[in-house]
Motif scaffolding. Sequence first.
Motif, PDB file in Angstrom:
ATOM      1  N   ALA A 162     -67.745 -23.435 -28.491  1.00  0.00           N
ATOM      2  CA  ALA A 162     -66.560 -22.862 -27.845  1.00  0.00           C
ATOM      3  C   ALA A 162     -66.653 -21.337 -27.859  1.00  0.00           C
ATOM      4  CB  ALA A 162     -65.290 -23.340 -28.540  1.00  0.00           C
ATOM      5  N   THR A 166     -67.390 -19.334 -24.384  1.00  0.00           N
ATOM      6  CA  THR A 166     -66.281 -18.473 -23.966  1.00  0.00           C
ATOM      7  C   THR A 166     -66.787 -17.041 -23.769  1.00  0.00           C
ATOM      8  OG1 THR A 166     -64.661 -19.831 -25.119  1.00  0.00           O
ATOM      9  CG2 THR A 166     -63.995 -17.574 -24.608  1.00  0.00           C
ATOM     10  N   VAL A 173     -63.093 -21.778 -23.313  1.00  0.00           N
ATOM     11  CA  VAL A 173     -63.667 -23.102 -23.540  1.00  0.00           C
ATOM     12  C   VAL A 173     -63.015 -23.650 -24.806  1.00  0.00           C
ATOM     13  CG1 VAL A 173     -65.800 -24.397 -23.963  1.00  0.00           C
ATOM     14  CG2 VAL A 173     -65.833 -22.399 -22.451  1.00  0.00           C
ATOM     15  N   LEU A 181     -66.103 -30.430 -25.378  1.00  0.00           N
ATOM     16  CA  LEU A 181     -65.688 -29.086 -25.000  1.00  0.00           C
ATOM     17  C   LEU A 181     -65.072 -29.168 -23.609  1.00  0.00           C
ATOM     18  CD1 LEU A 181     -66.303 -26.738 -26.968  1.00  0.00           C
ATOM     19  CD2 LEU A 181     -67.939 -28.572 -27.246  1.00  0.00           C
ATOM     20  N   ILE A 183     -63.031 -27.159 -20.269  1.00  0.00           N
ATOM     21  CA  ILE A 183     -62.533 -25.983 -19.558  1.00  0.00           C
ATOM     22  C   ILE A 183     -61.384 -26.506 -18.710  1.00  0.00           C
ATOM     23  CG2 ILE A 183     -62.996 -24.187 -17.851  1.00  0.00           C
ATOM     24  CD1 ILE A 183     -65.912 -24.174 -18.737  1.00  0.00           C
ATOM     25  N   VAL A 188     -66.848 -30.152 -20.181  1.00  0.00           N
ATOM     26  CA  VAL A 188     -68.021 -29.354 -19.809  1.00  0.00           C
ATOM     27  C   VAL A 188     -69.189 -29.619 -20.763  1.00  0.00           C
ATOM     28  CG1 VAL A 188     -67.375 -27.284 -21.155  1.00  0.00           C
ATOM     29  CG2 VAL A 188     -68.768 -27.039 -19.087  1.00  0.00           C
ATOM     30  N   LEU A 231     -70.362 -24.996 -16.159  1.00  0.00           N
ATOM     31  CA  LEU A 231     -70.055 -23.567 -16.273  1.00  0.00           C
ATOM     32  C   LEU A 231     -70.033 -22.941 -14.889  1.00  0.00           C
ATOM     33  CD1 LEU A 231     -72.287 -22.600 -19.344  1.00  0.00           C
ATOM     34  CD2 LEU A 231     -69.877 -23.296 -19.325  1.00  0.00           C
TER      35      LEU A 231
END
Length: 323
Positions: A162, A166, A173, A181, A183, A188, A231
Amino acid sequence: ASTRDRIIALFVANEDTYLSGQAISEQLNISRTAVWKQINILKKDGYQVDAIPNKGYRIISTPDKLSENTLQWGLDTKWLGKTIHHYPTIDSTQTKANALAYEGAPHGTIVVADKQEAGRGRMNRQWFSDNNQGIWLSIILRPSVLPFQAPQFTLLVGTILAEVLTKETDVAVKIKWPNDLFIGNYKVAGILTEMQAEQDTVHHLVVGIGINVNQTRTRFDTSIQTKATSLREATGTIYSRIILIQQILRSFEAEYENFIKQGFNPIKTKWEQRAYKLNEWVTYYTNNQKAEGKIKGIQEDGALLVERIDKQITALYSAEIDW
Ligand code: BTX
């Protein structure tokens, strides 16, 4: 190893200096012409080679092609990723890492693939691992911990991912208990921690990390298209898997050492700062009983803490949660 692999390895070993054509030719026992040919092939493959007359060659940047060499290039870890097994295609890096661990592979060994044909999630669920589009990575660890601490590693790795993701993407995240994890409301990445232990001895842990990096939505299997993101989908940016992996490994090594020294408490705090739906109400089921609770955090044994309407705090271990 092929001439190509040997020449790259030579560059990796001499990262900060220029290597003369003569030196390369002597060390690899090939002709100057062969050296020149190999350098041209590297350039074609996306390596940026700086050539200075009378000084020689230096590789300035490597392409986003995963290999033991490109991953180790510039990686300044002490023990993590000192041995890297890379496969263009494999059934599952997790399965391979477990096999290597049984054969005695050292602490910090890594298995990574461009594509998995039988990537696994928990309870043998399928993990889609599209070719070159994500990070499919397993890490072998040999910590002196007790078996009950294994869930802490999942939470530790969730926190690390995370934080790194992030930072790298500038989007939040979040960690969805226990091992995903997110988003926004899309998955993700996922973590799979497996352990080989008996009684009070952990022989090894294998931490599996799957991250969707550069997939566009339509590339996802239809069964996950409305649930998954990458991402790239979340940010519009294409990411270098090499850079991401290296950042994860750096951060992993540091945080792992902190954990071994300082225990779980600092992780608990960081985890809670990045928890998905912290202080939000969810419906959950234990023994088929439906209940409502507010997500409050985690406790040392990895359980999720929820606060019920009567303000009682309950620890959930394997509850079905309607997120
Ligand atoms: P999990 O059991 O929490 O999640 C699996 C579920 O997630 C699947 O049932 C499916 O609904 C959904 N899913 C499958 N593939 C994807 C994907 N690419 N993106 C988003 N959602 C998906 C999570 O398990 C742990 C996954 C660990 C994967 C790593 S990759 C490297 C290592 N090797 C290996 O075989 N597994 C681990």
